[in-house]
Design a protein around this motif. Structure first.
Motif, short mmCIF file in Angstrom:
data_model
loop_
_atom_site.label_atom_id
_atom_site.label_comp_id
_atom_site.label_asym_id
_atom_site.label_seq_id
_atom_site.Cartn_x
_atom_site.Cartn_y
_atom_site.Cartn_z
N ASP A 7 0.76 -1.27 -0.07
CA ASP A 7 0.03 -0.09 0.15
C ASP A 7 0.95 1.15 0.03
OD1 ASP A 7 -2.18 -1.55 0.25
OD2 ASP A 7 -2.25 -1.53 2.16
N ILE A 9 2.44 4.72 -1.48
CA ILE A 9 2.30 5.42 -2.54
C ILE A 9 3.47 6.06 -2.94
CG2 ILE A 9 1.35 8.08 -3.06
CD1 ILE A 9 -1.02 7.19 -1.05
N THR A 30 1.04 4.41 -7.20
CA THR A 30 1.14 3.47 -6.12
C THR A 30 2.07 2.45 -6.77
OG1 THR A 30 -0.87 2.15 -6.94
CG2 THR A 30 -1.42 3.96 -5.30
#
Length: 195
Positions: A7, A9, A30
């Protein structure tokens, strides 16, 4: 390394489109996809336009000329190239490391190398000018660090303290002592007059 990616970014840009438009845009990259969001801003109340979003895989983004033109229009050519490089797997891992670790690494460099490193990017400029780094350097190059020196460093910074020669340092310490004595005596006088 897999837990670092989860997860994560890689890029988050947001901003307003260039004039005369007032639309707001966001570009997110991402580990798996590129997300382009927009919010149409209109001065007219007659048209209600819902926000929009496009999601693409990294591979699809690299070949999507329409998306490239939108990113270029809003954020410029340099951000488009940076985004394409991220999608191709060219990720700048070192600037994504935690600041304390970067400071520790920089503390092992020579002073000339720290000056050169500070010129490479914004992240390293912040690291190389941080008070924490210069405190470490000062402690490594000094025999003793007294409480008086620490108090002076709060006022002028560890970097300035490091580059101050010994004679200037003695003058600054003397001034600091005098200021402390004056403030203490003024507090004592206030205390005595109130009694």
């Amino acid at each position: 390394m897999a837990s670092w990616w989860k997860d994560r970014i890689l890029l988050d840009l947001s901003g307003q489109a260039p004039s005369p438009l007032k639309d707001f845009h966001q570009l997110l990259v991402t580990k798996d996809e590129v997300i382009w969001r927009w919010w149409k801003i209109s001065l007219r109340n007659d048209k209600k336009v819902a926000p929009g979003e496009v999601r693409e895989s990294h591979e699809d983004f690299v070949y999507d000329d329409r998306m490239h033109s939108e990113v270029r229009r809003v954020f410029g050519e340099s951000w488009l190239e940076y985004t394409k490089n991220l999608c191709k797997g060219n990720i700048d891992y070192i600037v994504r490391m935690p600041k304390p670790l970067l400071i520790l690494m920089a503390s092992y460099l020579d002073l000339e190398d720290i000056a050169s490193l500070a010129q490479t990017c914004k992240t390293f400029r912040e690291v190389c000018n941080s008070d924490t780094l210069w405190e470490r350097i000062y402690e490594d190059h000094s025999d003793t660090v007294t409480d008086e020196i620490r108090e002076l460093a709060k006022d002028i910074s560890w970097r300035e303290l490091f580059f101050t020669n010994k004679l200037q340092l003695q003058v600054k310490l003397r001034r600091k002592r005098e200021q402390s004595a004056k403030s203490k005596s003024s507090k004592d006088n206030v205390f005595l007059t109130t009694q």
